[in-house]
Write an enzyme that holds these catalytic residues in place. Structure first.
Site, mmCIF file in Angstrom:
data_model
loop_
_atom_site.group_PDB
_atom_site.id
_atom_site.type_symbol
_atom_site.label_atom_id
_atom_site.label_comp_id
_atom_site.label_asym_id
_atom_site.label_seq_id
_atom_site.Cartn_x
_atom_site.Cartn_y
_atom_site.Cartn_z
ATOM 1 N N SER A 33 51.516 -63.881 -12.627
ATOM 2 C CA SER A 33 51.367 -62.196 -11.668
ATOM 3 C C SER A 33 51.157 -62.413 -10.802
ATOM 4 C CB SER A 33 50.405 -61.157 -13.315
ATOM 5 O OG SER A 33 49.940 -60.414 -12.559
ATOM 6 N N GLY A 69 52.033 -59.992 -16.467
ATOM 7 C CA GLY A 69 50.807 -59.241 -15.836
ATOM 8 C C GLY A 69 51.541 -58.134 -15.491
ATOM 9 N N SER A 70 50.986 -57.523 -13.802
ATOM 10 C CA SER A 70 50.749 -56.794 -12.927
ATOM 11 C C SER A 70 51.958 -56.285 -12.612
ATOM 12 C CB SER A 70 49.152 -56.291 -12.674
ATOM 13 O OG SER A 70 49.693 -55.602 -11.532
ATOM 14 N N CYS A 71 52.041 -54.814 -12.480
ATOM 15 C CA CYS A 71 53.359 -53.982 -11.855
ATOM 16 C C CYS A 71 52.904 -53.539 -10.784
ATOM 17 C CB CYS A 71 52.587 -52.620 -12.445
ATOM 18 S SG CYS A 71 53.457 -52.129 -14.430
ATOM 19 N N THR A 72 51.609 -54.274 -9.950
ATOM 20 C CA THR A 72 51.406 -54.806 -8.737
ATOM 21 C C THR A 72 51.641 -55.472 -7.804
ATOM 22 O OG1 THR A 72 48.983 -52.785 -9.180
ATOM 23 C CG2 THR A 72 49.360 -53.967 -7.171
#
Length: 569
Positions: A33, A69-72
């Site tokens: 991520s 993990g994160s979409c960010t």
């Protein structure tokens, strides 16, 4: 697949985003991520649990199967590209959306090209062992071997009249830009059509990097407005109180401006990473467009709604048009289990069992949808499932999972090719140790990753039972304003305050910064599998993990419990 390279087989190298690059090979077989895993200020990997920890990605050609993990992560990559700290190219062997979207936005809106290539697994393995790789529009070269790169996919995309009108600018330049990005992502996903969505959840409002603000203000300044009703994720400051809390102006101001930009575009200032707790939570079968990994996984898994794990920036584009690529888990066939995970269920489990299992399930199914068997008899609550989904999202790229006897679509037939793996008590004990490598002495207890529910707040107050935390141990709960308001009405909030617990709105543990994060903290205790994983990299502090009761014990004594839980002993 044969070990020999065939010239008549389907192309082994596919350009996802074209460009030229060269650099040393940085290779891993484990997904990463970028948010919580890569420092945008340095380009270094900060995920302490990842094999690349400490490696600087700047200028290298990064080979990894996919992201997780994160979409960010899309925002982190965009910032790395805009500041010159990015890898020179990305090479995957599996489908990947989050980083691809960040690179796409860099090319579309900022004229910055970063090549993204997809190789078949065998070729990926061979090229990832090279020392140096060069890429141009047509070839990838390493160790004297040159391989032709097929051009980006151009599958037919069936657009309706409204789609085409948005694409040519009927609704303004912001919507035109949004639709261009959606169409490009649909092509690389192999989608043949777009689908209507009833609502969105915006994750790009977290100030993960200056690029998040640059993108949002640019879209707002172009006149962007959301078409689908859209909630907002947790932001990076307590919106009303950050100045009084001592947050530096050079962080607090852009973080607040970022939130304001999305509100200006019509998003609802819900500021929570648990949108499934809101009254607007979707129903089973409803097509939505959510970002924020834990929310996506909960929506698909527990609610039975349908959403891809949309990257930051694509979340806004879809909200502005009301249309998403019809691919992935929007399609029922793609929601079937692809791996079966048999989980040992020990006697006498407590709430820490669920995030631990989620964390291990993600490792067991890092790139596919699993069916967890053996847990139905435990009758997990929604908060148990919330904790499991959040931890699963840290170690898996999958947008959902199934739990036999506990989730609505667990009856979907697994794929015929689904293999069966197990999670044993020994696996759980090893993961417990991995997430508990910090010192026993703690100065902070962190609750609310994801944002705490009203039931969690009540449970915390009940465990404190009127006792007060040690003066040298801070206890902070992050929660959405709607939950905080409800806790205020039923007396829970006052009970927590009487025990010395601070309850903060708007921000969450994934976005909190000093001095709101207590600066004297050397080690912290949490009941969140998600924060136990990301916390060391994000905060620079050691982390201990345990149950809610363990967290209260740490708050009262200043020490983490130093033993395995009874159900693992």
């Amino acid at each position: 697949m044969s070990s020999a390279v065939s010239t008549t087989a389907a192309p082994e190298a596919r350009s996802i985003l074209a460009g030229a690059a060269e650099g040393k090979v940085i290779a891993t077989t484990e997904a990463l991520s970028f948010w919580g895993g890569v420092d945008p200020a340095t380009g270094k990997v900060i995920d302490v649990h990842h094999p690349l920890h400490g490696i600087c990605l700047t200028g290298g050609v990064l080979f990894m199967p996919t992201s997780r993990g994160s979409c960010t992560g899309s925002g982190v990559l965009l910032d790395l590209i805009l500041t010159g700290r990015a890898p020179s190219a990305l090479v995957f062997c599996e489908a990947e959306d989050v980083l691809t979207l960040g690179a796409l936005v860099a090319a579309e809106m900022f004229d910055k090209a970063l090549p993204v290539i997809r190789l078949d697994a065998e070729t990926f393995s061979r090229f990832s062992r090279a020392a140096h790789v060069s890429i141009d529009q047509n070839t990838i070269k390493a160790d004297g071997v040159s391989l032709a790169i097929a051009p980006p996919a151009t599958a037919h995309l069936d657009l309706n009249d409204d789609d085409r009108a948005m694409l040519v600018g009927r609704d303004g330049i912001a919507v035109r830009q949004a639709m261009r990005i959606i169409v490009a992502m649909a092509a690389q996903q192999g989608a043949s059509a777009l689908v209507d969505v009833t609502q969105g959840h915006i994750d790009g409002c977290i100030y993960a990097s200056p690029a998040n603000l640059t993108f949002a203000e640019k879209m707002a300044d172009m006149g962007g407005k959301v078409r689908a009703p859209s909630t907002m994720n947790a932001i990076s400051v307590d919106k009303a109180n950050w100045r009084a809390q001592g947050v530096p102006e050079d962080f607090g101001d852009p973080a607040a401006r970022l939130a304001d930009a999305y509100v200006r575009m019509g998003c609802k200032p819900t500021f929570t990473c648990s949108p499934y707790l809101l009254d607007s939570a979707p129903s089973a079968g409803e097509s939505i467009a959510w970002a924020e990994s834990n929310a996506v996984i909960f929506a698909n898994t527990v609610l039975g709604a349908r959403t891809a794990k949309h990257p930051d920036f694509l979340d806004l584009c879809i909200a502005m048009t009301g249309r998403a690529p019809l691919s992935g888990v929007y399609i029922e066939e793609n929601r079937r289990p692809q791996r079966i995970v048999d989980v040992a269920l020990p006697a006498g489990i407590d709430d820490a069992f669920w995030p631990l299992v989620g964390y291990l399930a993600g490792k067991a199914a890092p790139d596919c949808i699993p069916l967890l068997r053996g847990l139905g008899a435990a009758k997990p609550s929604r908060d148990d499932l919330k904790a499991l989904c959040a931890a699963f999202g840290t170690t898996s790229a999958s947008p959902m999972l199934h739990i036999e006897g506990a989730t609505p679509e667990a009856g979907l037939a697994p794929l015929e090719t689904a293999e069966t793996v197990t999670i044993s008590l020994q696996d759980m004990a090893a993961a417990w140790s991995l997430l508990n490598d910090g010192p026993e002495e703690v100065q902070l207890v962190a609750i609310g990753s994801p944002h705490a529910s009203l039931e969690e707040c009540r449970a915390l107050a009940a465990v404190f039972a009127g006792r007060k935390r040690r003066a040298d141990v801070a206890v902070i709960v992050t929660a959405g304003q709607q939950v905080i308001d409800a806790a205020g009405k039923d007396g829970t909030l006052q009970s927590l305050k009487d025990s010395g617990v601070q309850v903060l709105p708007d921000l969450c543990w994934c976005s909190i910064s000093e001095p709101v994060f207590p600066t004297k903290t050397r080690a912290l205790m949490t009941n969140s599998g998600k924060y136990a994983h990301y916390g060391p990299g994000l905060s620079g502090r050691a982390v201990r993990f345990g149950s809610l009761a363990d967290c209260v014990e740490s708050a009262l004594t200043g020490r983490a419990v130093s033993r395995l839980p009874v159900w693992l002993s």
